[in-house]
Design a protein around this motif. Structure first.
Motif, PDB file in Angstrom:
ATOM      1  N   CYS A 143       0.812  -1.213   0.000  1.00 21.74           N
ATOM      2  CA  CYS A 143       0.000   0.000   0.000  1.00 21.74           C
ATOM      3  C   CYS A 143       0.849   1.268   0.000  1.00 21.74           C
ATOM      4  N   PHE A 160      -3.016   3.945 -11.145  1.00 22.53           N
ATOM      5  CA  PHE A 160      -4.427   3.927 -10.776  1.00 22.53           C
ATOM      6  C   PHE A 160      -5.214   4.887 -11.657  1.00 22.53           C
ATOM      7  N   ASP A 200      -9.489   5.909  -6.836  1.00 23.95           N
ATOM      8  CA  ASP A 200      -9.203   4.507  -7.143  1.00 23.95           C
ATOM      9  C   ASP A 200      -8.017   4.003  -6.314  1.00 23.95           C
ATOM     10  N   TYR A 201      -7.003   4.850  -6.166  1.00 24.47           N
ATOM     11  CA  TYR A 201      -5.822   4.519  -5.357  1.00 24.47           C
ATOM     12  C   TYR A 201      -6.204   4.270  -3.903  1.00 24.47           C
ATOM     13  N   SER A 250      -8.633   1.119  -3.428  1.00 27.79           N
ATOM     14  CA  SER A 250      -7.930  -0.136  -3.718  1.00 27.79           C
ATOM     15  C   SER A 250      -7.049  -0.542  -2.548  1.00 27.79           C
ATOM     16  N   ASN A 251      -6.363   0.415  -1.963  1.00 27.15           N
ATOM     17  CA  ASN A 251      -5.494   0.116  -0.826  1.00 27.15           C
ATOM     18  C   ASN A 251      -6.289  -0.260   0.415  1.00 27.15           C
ATOM     19  N   PHE A 296     -10.466  -3.724  -3.324  1.00 24.96           N
ATOM     20  CA  PHE A 296     -11.100  -3.692  -4.640  1.00 24.96           C
ATOM     21  C   PHE A 296     -11.155  -2.246  -5.099  1.00 24.96           C
ATOM     22  N   GLY A 297     -11.288  -2.037  -6.409  1.00 17.60           N
ATOM     23  CA  GLY A 297     -11.133  -0.708  -6.969  1.00 17.60           C
ATOM     24  C   GLY A 297     -12.390   0.138  -6.960  1.00 17.60           C
ATOM     25  N   LYS A 298     -12.236   1.344  -7.501  1.00 21.30           N
ATOM     26  CA  LYS A 298     -13.325   2.319  -7.530  1.00 21.30           C
ATOM     27  C   LYS A 298     -14.519   1.811  -8.331  1.00 21.30           C
TER      28      LYS A 298
END
Length: 627
Positions: free
Chosen positions: A95, A190, A195-196, A199-200, A204-206
């Motif tokens: 991360c 990202f 999104d960054y 995700s961290n 899971f992403g945006k």
């Protein structure tokens, strides 16, 4: 490498990480507390806050540590305790590590801009012009008056005072901060800063996040639109939906009438009694509570841990140290209810993190990869009790010892239940705003465009301008809390699903002695070793959905009144038939109640929890007695 050599190598590596991180974490958190609470010590400064944060993050961003972690992971048994710790370290280092040197530079630049913005924000004088005279108030004080003041002109003036925060932050670094955050995230591959962050934090992403949120948004939009029409029809027309009118017309008068049953000075005692009745233990923790609003203090409640709880080598238990804060003004109408709710919320965070029982402090720190939704579920579940009729029957007690009457509880339900969707939509507005903010082309990011976007999102998601302007939400400014608010939405979904689980299994939650042990085993002990979605499904037996939440919104007022009346009557009868409980409350914790640099009460020195509560109660009564 022999087995004994490998074991020694793994232990030495993990022990070294734990010891070093614990120290760096503590140094940063002490600066965080000192600067946010505006403590007077010369050791506290935004420069030291920036330095200690940088040192902690540099430690976590060391690529050699990640390489060593992966090397050792290949050599240890997959089902071993060491493997679980190493996997967590791998996720944590991942991360923070930035392979791009340019991204590292941008990260440092963002931290510097944020520090300057925070320092400027701490000096901002807020208030409202009332009857021709400027009255200084914090953002909390302004929001409280918007909610409960009977004079519309005063409410409007206070709302306008809140809008000044947006003007200020967009003129003091927020525009550049958005740009730099986005540049950094894109350098790391990202889509953008949102999104960054997600995700961290969540794994899971945006895009996946908003697939979940879009379902909730679409499912509740018709409920919101219908509720707004009903509200305007009942309350005198479209003007009732003005941001300075909506909250007051919904429940402002009821808040005023409920106020005597939520005396703020009793809030610490009521929290302690309620948590103790649910068998919630803090496992030898130490807690500093800074509960009262004052000038220069950070304008949002929070709970942080300069000392994470963890199990040291050999099984030695390291208890947590907790710092948490709220912004109560005991002289303000409604402050007792909001102050107690905040106290239950932040104390819920503290209980959660005090009970994480894993072999590294990194399992028990609140930043990535700890899920925002996971952390907020615990606190929001426990603060939800304040709105339950049976909880109020026992704990909403006036200074004269009278329980809140059922008729008043019923009036609150009638006034607020049809419009609970407004709170849901208000929560949704923040992540939708931040998503749109970080999706803006950089050349379009200006002070005016940001303010216009905030208004647009409020109107689209909430149906009109919000009583809490989006740019007054403090989360959007700080690195730790930005692109975070979706966690409250996911957590609230989990709250309703978890409440449904307890009510189906045990039939009640208030004073249920199985609540603490169940939460400890299912949610708290694992820390960030398990994904949020898995934890909810493991306890409740079903994947996380918004069904329980939406079903509650659809429930008729009549059905809610029937259910709540039964629980209220049963609890009131139980309280009436019992003898007063004068035994001390044991939360297995040392508590210090502070007001900035001043220590108001301390369980170690006062001789117990209830004596500390009495001392705090006397302090509040003396300081805030109305003439």
């Amino acid at each position: 490498m022999t087995a004994s050599t490998l074991t020694t190598d793994v232990s030495t590596f993990i022990d070294g990480i734990n010891t070093s991180y614990e120290q760096l974490h503590r140094e940063f958190e002490l600066q965080f507390w000192g600067t946010k609470m505006a403590l007077s010590g010369p050791q506290y400064s935004t420069e030291e806050l920036t330095r200690t944060k940088g040192e902690m993050e540099d430690f976590l961003a060391d690529e050699d540590k990640l390489s060593k972690t992966r090397e050792l992971l290949k050599a240890v048994p997959e089902d071993s305790v060491e493997a679980k710790t190493l996997k967590m370290l791998e996720r944590t280092f991942g991360c923070y590590i930035m392979e791009s040197e340019e991204a590292k530079t941008l990260r440092a630049e963002a931290t510097k801009i944020e520090g300057g913005l925070e320092a400027a924000r701490n000096t901002l004088t807020l208030g409202a012009t009332i009857d021709g005279k400027f009255e200084e108030m914090s953002s909390v004080g302004l929001r409280n008056k918007v909610r409960v003041d009977p004079d519309e002109a005063t409410r409007k003036a206070c709302y306008e005072g809140l809008t000044k925060i947006g003007d200020f932050v967009t003129e003091n670094g927020f525009v550049e901060l958005v740009k730099v955050r986005n540049r950094m995230a894109k350098k790391l591959g990202f889509l953008d800063f949102y999104d960054y962050k997600v995700s961290n934090a969540e794994g899971f992403g945006k895009i996946a996040l908003f697939e979940i949120l879009d379902t909730l948004e679409a499912g509740t939009r018709p409920i919101m639109e219908s509720a707004r029409k009903q509200f305007a029809a009942e309350k005198g027309g479209e003007s009732a939906l003005s941001p300075w009118n909506q909250g007051f017309l919904m429940s402002g008068d009821i808040v005023r009438r409920m106020d005597p049953y939520f005396p703020f000075e009793k809030s610490v005692e009521q929290w302690g009694r309620s948590f103790a009745a649910m068998n919630i233990s803090y496992k030898q923790a130490t807690m500093d509570l800074d509960l009262l609003d004052r000038k220069g203090k950070y304008s949002n409640g929070f709970c942080h841990w300069p000392q994470p709880a963890w199990v040291k080598p050999g099984g030695t238990w390291q208890p947590s140290t907790t710092h948490f804060t709220s912004l109560a003004d005991p002289s303000a109408i409604g402050s007792g209810y909001t102050g107690l709710t905040t106290l239950m919320h932040e104390a819920g965070h503290a209980a959660h993190f005090a009970n994480i029982q894993m072999p590294s402090p990194l399992f028990a720190q609140e930043r990535s990869p700890t899920s925002v939704a996971y952390a907020e579920l615990q606190s929001m579940f426990l603060d939800s009790l304040v709105g339950d009729a049976d909880w109020m029957a026992k704990y909403a007690i006036s200074r004269e010892g009278e329980a809140i009457p059922w008729d008043l509880v019923a009036e609150q339900i009638k006034a607020t239940h049809p419009y609970k969707v407004f709170a849901l939509r208000g929560m949704l507005a923040v992540p939708y705003f931040e998503r749109a903010l970080y999706e803006m082309p950089e050349e379009d990011v200006t002070a005016e465009s940001i303010k216009a976007l905030a208004d647009k999102v409020e109107k689209d998601i909430q149906g009109g301008l919000s009583a809490r302007p989006l740019l007054s939400v403090p989360h959007i400014l700080s690195d730790e809390a930005s692109c975070y608010y979706h966690g409250y939405v996911l957590a609230e979904m989990g709250v309703h699903q978890t409440r449904e689980f307890f009510l189906n299994r045990d039939k009640y939650i208030t004073d249920n002695p199985s609540v603490g042990p169940t939460l400890t085993e299912a949610y708290w002990k694992p820390g960030n070793s398990e994904p949020f979605l898995s934890l909810v499904e493991n306890l409740t037996g079903a994947p996380l959905t918004g069904d329980a939440w939406v079903n509650e919104l659809k429930q008729s007022v009549e059905d809610v009144l029937k259910e709540e009346k039964q629980s209220y009557d049963a609890k009131l009868a139980q309280c009436s038939s019992g003898t007063p409980d004068d035994t001390d409350v044991d939360l297995d914790m040392r508590i210090r109640i502070v007001d900035g640099d001043l220590v108001l009460a301390d369980t170690d020195e006062d001789g117990g929890f209830l004596k500390t509560c009495t001392k705090f109660e006397q302090y509040v009564q003396t300081r805030f007695t109305k003439a």
